[in-house]
Motif scaffolding. Structure first.
Motif, short mmCIF file in Angstrom:
data_model
loop_
_atom_site.label_atom_id
_atom_site.label_comp_id
_atom_site.label_asym_id
_atom_site.label_seq_id
_atom_site.Cartn_x
_atom_site.Cartn_y
_atom_site.Cartn_z
N PRO A 25 0.81 -1.23 0.00
CA PRO A 25 0.00 0.00 0.00
C PRO A 25 0.84 1.28 0.00
O PRO A 25 0.35 2.34 -0.39
N ASN A 26 2.09 1.18 0.44
CA ASN A 26 2.95 2.36 0.53
C ASN A 26 4.06 2.35 -0.52
O ASN A 26 5.06 3.06 -0.37
N LYS A 27 3.88 1.55 -1.57
CA LYS A 27 4.98 1.41 -2.53
C LYS A 27 5.30 2.72 -3.25
O LYS A 27 6.41 2.90 -3.75
N ASP A 28 4.33 3.64 -3.30
CA ASP A 28 4.62 4.93 -3.93
C ASP A 28 5.71 5.69 -3.18
O ASP A 28 6.47 6.45 -3.78
N LEU A 29 5.81 5.44 -1.86
CA LEU A 29 6.87 6.08 -1.07
C LEU A 29 8.23 5.52 -1.45
O LEU A 29 9.20 6.26 -1.61
N LEU A 30 8.31 4.19 -1.59
CA LEU A 30 9.58 3.57 -1.99
C LEU A 30 9.97 3.99 -3.40
O LEU A 30 11.14 4.27 -3.66
N ILE A 31 9.01 4.02 -4.31
CA ILE A 31 9.29 4.43 -5.69
C ILE A 31 9.86 5.85 -5.71
O ILE A 31 10.85 6.13 -6.38
N ASN A 32 9.23 6.75 -4.97
CA ASN A 32 9.70 8.13 -4.94
C ASN A 32 11.09 8.23 -4.34
O ASN A 32 11.96 8.95 -4.86
N PHE A 33 11.32 7.50 -3.25
CA PHE A 33 12.64 7.54 -2.60
C PHE A 33 13.72 7.02 -3.55
O PHE A 33 14.78 7.63 -3.68
N LEU A 34 13.46 5.89 -4.21
CA LEU A 34 14.46 5.32 -5.11
C LEU A 34 14.71 6.24 -6.30
O LEU A 34 15.86 6.41 -6.73
N ASN A 35 13.66 6.85 -6.84
CA ASN A 35 13.86 7.77 -7.96
C ASN A 35 14.69 8.98 -7.53
O ASN A 35 15.52 9.48 -8.30
N CYS A 36 14.50 9.44 -6.30
CA CYS A 36 15.34 10.53 -5.79
C CYS A 36 16.78 10.07 -5.64
O CYS A 36 17.72 10.80 -5.93
N LEU A 37 16.95 8.84 -5.18
CA LEU A 37 18.29 8.29 -4.98
C LEU A 37 19.03 8.17 -6.31
O LEU A 37 20.23 8.49 -6.39
N VAL A 43 14.48 5.87 -13.94
CA VAL A 43 13.14 6.28 -13.52
C VAL A 43 12.30 5.02 -13.33
O VAL A 43 12.07 4.27 -14.28
N ILE A 44 11.86 4.81 -12.10
CA ILE A 44 11.06 3.64 -11.76
C ILE A 44 9.59 4.03 -11.80
O ILE A 44 9.16 4.95 -11.08
N LYS A 45 8.81 3.37 -12.64
CA LYS A 45 7.40 3.70 -12.82
C LYS A 45 6.51 2.91 -11.87
O LYS A 45 5.50 3.41 -11.39
N ASP A 46 6.88 1.66 -11.62
CA ASP A 46 6.07 0.83 -10.74
C ASP A 46 6.94 -0.28 -10.18
O ASP A 46 7.99 -0.62 -10.74
N LEU A 47 6.51 -0.84 -9.05
CA LEU A 47 7.26 -1.91 -8.38
C LEU A 47 6.30 -2.99 -7.91
O LEU A 47 5.14 -2.71 -7.61
N LYS A 48 6.81 -4.19 -7.83
CA LYS A 48 6.09 -5.26 -7.13
C LYS A 48 7.04 -5.85 -6.10
O LYS A 48 8.26 -5.92 -6.33
N TYR A 49 6.48 -6.23 -4.95
CA TYR A 49 7.31 -6.77 -3.88
C TYR A 49 7.48 -8.28 -4.07
O TYR A 49 6.53 -9.00 -4.39
N ASN A 50 8.71 -8.74 -3.86
CA ASN A 50 9.02 -10.16 -3.95
C ASN A 50 9.22 -10.74 -2.55
O ASN A 50 9.34 -10.00 -1.57
N ASN A 51 9.30 -12.04 -2.47
CA ASN A 51 9.58 -12.71 -1.20
C ASN A 51 10.90 -12.22 -0.65
O ASN A 51 11.92 -12.27 -1.33
N SER A 52 10.88 -11.74 0.60
CA SER A 52 12.10 -11.14 1.17
C SER A 52 13.02 -12.17 1.81
O SER A 52 14.11 -11.83 2.26
N GLU A 53 12.61 -13.44 1.85
CA GLU A 53 13.46 -14.48 2.44
C GLU A 53 13.87 -15.47 1.36
O GLU A 53 13.03 -16.03 0.67
N HIS A 54 15.17 -15.67 1.25
CA HIS A 54 15.70 -16.58 0.23
C HIS A 54 16.60 -17.61 0.89
O HIS A 54 17.47 -17.27 1.69
#
Length: 300
Positions: A25-37, A43-54
């Motif tokens: 629900p908050n991925k727009d915050l991560l997208i904005n932060f990464l684009n600033c970085l 330029v990142i337009k959209d993201l999907k979250y993957n499994n964080s444990e490998h």
């Protein structure tokens, strides 16, 4: 546990960081932060979250647990980590962890070895003192390059280290959106009201989801536990650093001061791990917080 007096959560805690940057629900915050970085390099337009444990392969049997692991619509892989405790082998850790999103791209059967780009972002809440870095900068971009020409050899693997603790700009000195993000990352829990400098629309969502009064009872308990773990760790490390300085002064030489700090820091990390273990945190979480091996933690 005493009631939390802060109005907003700390983004330096595990709970706070994942709540803001690690939820769909908050991925727009991560997208904005990464684009600033990336500052226009990407330029990142959209993201999907993957499994964080490998889980590692049959040879290593090692796990990689990312704070945030996501993928862009173009197939680029991003891992984002918040690291509060100094780790001797942080570079090794980030390189090793980058192999997971690389290896998972290998399909069964024939393959031409074409890879999607992998980006590892490490937000570190301490000074790395890395000789290869510009010591005046807080953000560092690392890629494979030819050592003679200094030209990038492979542009699909990149490590970005951000030394958050070095950022000392005041509210009046914030100019870029990236400045504002790092300021919020470091100072959000200290704020009682939303500063004028953070009136950009993207921060509407940040201050909404970061307000502790909006938490459910379950979320509040989880944040309290995460905040306590963070404070215990920082107190242990600060105490260890102080002991290290004192020991170094007693020795009276530069080498002695460095040795004293290292010994004090190691002592503090062991104490932190012991405290986190007594609180019931998982071995994986303790490894992530302290950088110790599973064997060291099991001996505590």
């Amino acid at each position: 546990m005493a009631a939390i007096e802060d109005r907003y959560i700390s983004l330096l805690t595990d709970f706070g960081f994942k709540r803001i940057f690690g939820t769909a629900p908050n991925k727009d915050l991560l997208i904005n932060f990464l684009n600033c970085l990336f500052a226009g390099r990407k330029v990142i337009k959209d993201l999907k979250y993957n499994n964080s444990e490998h889980v590692g392969d049959i040879y290593t049997e090692r796990k990689a647990i990312f704070d945030v692991y996501c993928e862009s619509v173009d197939g680029e892989k991003f891992t984002v980590e918040m690291q509060n405790a100094s780790q001797k082998y942080l570079k090794d850790r980030t390189v090793f962890y980058s192999t997971y999103p690389i290896r998972e791209q290998a399909p069964k059967g024939d393959w031409d070895f074409k890879l999607d780009p992998v980006y590892t972002v490490a937000l570190v809440n301490y000074e790395m003192n890395e000789e290869a870095f510009d010591q005046q900068a807080i953000s560092h971009q690392v890629q494979l390059c030819d050592t003679a020409t200094k030209r990038v050899f492979y542009d699909k693997l990149e490590f970005i280290y951000v030394e958050v603790t070095k950022f000392n700009k005041t509210e009046d000195e914030l100019v870029t959106l990236y400045d504002k993000w790092i300021y919020a990352l470091k100072n959000l829990a200290k704020l009682t009201d939303r500063p004028a400098a953070l009136r950009d629309k993207i921060f509407d969502r940040l201050f909404q989801v970061a307000e502790i009064a909006r938490f459910t009872p379950t979320e509040l308990r989880e944040y309290e536990d995460s905040l306590k773990a963070y404070r215990d760790m920082k107190n242990s490390l600060d105490t260890a650093e102080e002991k290290g300085v004192i020991k170094g002064i007693e020795i009276g030489r530069a080498e002695g001061r460095a040795k004293g700090r290292a010994e004090g820091r190691a002592e503090g990390i062991m104490l932190t791990a012991k405290n986190l273990k007594s609180m019931g945190l998982s071995i994986a979480d303790i490894i992530k917080a302290t950088g110790l091996s599973e064997n060291d933690i099991m001996k505590l």
